[in-house]
Design a protein around this motif. Structure first.
Motif, mmCIF file in Angstrom:
data_model
loop_
_atom_site.group_PDB
_atom_site.id
_atom_site.type_symbol
_atom_site.label_atom_id
_atom_site.label_comp_id
_atom_site.label_asym_id
_atom_site.label_seq_id
_atom_site.Cartn_x
_atom_site.Cartn_y
_atom_site.Cartn_z
ATOM 1 N N LEU A 92 0.899 -0.796 -0.073
ATOM 2 C CA LEU A 92 0.019 -0.240 -0.089
ATOM 3 C C LEU A 92 0.792 1.434 0.045
ATOM 4 O O LEU A 92 0.591 2.565 0.297
ATOM 5 N N ALA A 93 2.129 1.424 -0.629
ATOM 6 C CA ALA A 93 2.763 2.621 -0.447
ATOM 7 C C ALA A 93 2.259 3.754 -1.473
ATOM 8 O O ALA A 93 2.825 4.729 -0.391
ATOM 9 N N CYS A 94 1.620 3.334 -2.295
ATOM 10 C CA CYS A 94 0.779 4.560 -3.453
ATOM 11 C C CYS A 94 -0.394 4.895 -2.917
ATOM 12 O O CYS A 94 -0.730 5.311 -3.401
ATOM 13 N N ARG A 95 -1.039 4.126 -0.980
ATOM 14 C CA ARG A 95 -1.635 4.426 -1.072
ATOM 15 C C ARG A 95 -1.920 5.358 0.234
ATOM 16 O O ARG A 95 -2.200 3.783 1.439
ATOM 17 N N PRO A 96 -1.311 6.379 0.516
ATOM 18 C CA PRO A 96 -0.874 7.156 1.780
ATOM 19 C C PRO A 96 -2.273 7.141 2.819
ATOM 20 O O PRO A 96 -2.357 7.069 4.244
ATOM 21 N N TRP A 97 -3.679 7.028 2.942
ATOM 22 C CA TRP A 97 -4.403 7.018 3.314
ATOM 23 C C TRP A 97 -5.291 5.617 3.609
ATOM 24 O O TRP A 97 -5.524 5.744 4.912
ATOM 25 N N LEU A 98 -4.852 4.943 2.797
ATOM 26 C CA LEU A 98 -5.207 3.522 3.229
ATOM 27 C C LEU A 98 -4.198 2.441 4.243
ATOM 28 O O LEU A 98 -4.083 2.515 5.410
ATOM 29 N N PRO A 100 -1.531 3.475 6.859
ATOM 30 C CA PRO A 100 -1.908 3.489 8.478
ATOM 31 C C PRO A 100 -3.053 2.720 8.436
ATOM 32 O O PRO A 100 -3.144 2.293 9.772
ATOM 33 N N ALA A 101 -4.488 2.685 8.212
ATOM 34 C CA ALA A 101 -5.166 2.326 8.764
ATOM 35 C C ALA A 101 -5.291 0.332 8.536
ATOM 36 O O ALA A 101 -5.358 -0.318 9.581
ATOM 37 N N ALA A 102 -4.514 -0.197 7.425
ATOM 38 C CA ALA A 102 -4.430 -1.732 7.156
ATOM 39 C C ALA A 102 -3.149 -2.037 8.816
ATOM 40 O O ALA A 102 -3.440 -3.128 8.816
ATOM 41 N N LEU A 103 -1.815 -1.136 8.683
ATOM 42 C CA LEU A 103 -1.142 -1.501 9.255
ATOM 43 C C LEU A 103 -1.626 -1.680 10.661
ATOM 44 O O LEU A 103 -1.331 -2.964 11.559
ATOM 45 N N LEU A 104 -2.603 -0.841 11.031
ATOM 46 C CA LEU A 104 -3.240 -1.121 12.618
ATOM 47 C C LEU A 104 -4.894 -1.242 12.668
ATOM 48 O O LEU A 104 -4.063 -2.509 13.744
ATOM 49 N N GLY A 105 -4.959 -2.153 11.503
ATOM 50 C CA GLY A 105 -5.821 -2.867 11.264
ATOM 51 C C GLY A 105 -5.106 -4.127 11.907
ATOM 52 O O GLY A 105 -5.880 -5.003 12.611
ATOM 53 N N TYR A 106 -4.880 -4.246 10.946
ATOM 54 C CA TYR A 106 -3.343 -5.981 11.025
ATOM 55 C C TYR A 106 -2.912 -6.615 12.700
ATOM 56 O O TYR A 106 -2.970 -7.447 13.125
#
Length: 233
Positions: A92-98, A100-106
């Protein structure tokens, strides 16, 4: 039989030598913290396994043994958790809005599954603890496959070739778990594999291969992320 197992100790020593030699320390960039999580992820399973095998003959009985087993599983939980963070970050390197949410969610998912699967099983019902751990790790594996599927479908980014390493990583880990649960090949020849060639040793070797595949994918992935410039939407 368990005390004669060399793979965890050899793997730990090998990774302590391999990681410093193969990590491009001078090219860390602003995402240097991911290199640290990757190193911990690679070292945690063999370290936990070494402690488990070293003290499993302690005379404290079943309570001590089950807690040592939980410590061993903690290493597996750490590689499942920390090992996936660079994969998610690069995908998700080119999706900065998604991202952090994915890292936190995982991370939250891994914390919840760890609390669910890591507690030692009751001495009279160890199978309950084992099945809980399998379910917990299954949720993590499902999340990783979802991320890899997004990359394979072109919805994510990353270094060419890294995705194949991640798929081989999970395939080897799954195969090792199945071999260990099925007790192969000693089921076919009781007594012939008590010291060498048993399912537990095969599982350890496949686990080492799985960690090597993770390392082979993460290093080019993070180097790619440090150098890549995302196109504007």
């Amino acid at each position: 039989m368990e005390n004669c197992l060399p793979p965890p100790g050899l793997a730990l020593l090998g990774f302590l030598v391999l990681l410093p030699m193969t990590m491009p320390w001078g090219q860390l960039g602003e995402d240097g913290w991911l290199w640290g999580t990757h190193c911990v992820a690679c070292l945690a399973p063999p370290a936990g396994s070494v402690l488990y095998h070293l003290f499993m003959c302690h005379r404290g009985g079943s309570p001590v043994y089950t807690r040592l087993l939980a410590l061993d599983m903690c290493g597996v939980c750490l590689i499942n958790t920390l090992g996936a963070l660079p994969i998610i970050h690069c995908t998700l390197a080119c999706r900065p809005w998604l991202r952090p949410a994915a890292l936190l969610g995982y991370t939250l998912l891994s914390g919840a599954t760890g609390c669910w699967g890591l507690p030692a099983p009751a001495p009279r019902a160890p199978h309950c603890g084992y099945s809980a751990r399998l379910r917990a790790f299954g949720w993590q594996a499902g999340a990783r496959l979802l991320v890899c599927g997004a990359r394979g479908a072109g919805l994510g980014s990353g270094a060419p070739g890294s995705l194949r390493c991640y798929l081989r990583m999970d395939a080897l880990a799954l195969l090792g778990g199945l071999v260990n649960v099925a007790r192969l090949p000693e089921r076919w020849g009781p007594g012939r594999f008590d010291y060498w060639g048993n399912s537990h040793q095969i599982m350890h070797l496949l686990s080492v291969g799985s960690i090597l595949q993770l390392h082979a994918g993460v290093v080019p992935d993070l180097l790619w992320a440090a150098r890549h410039t995302c196109l504007p939407d």
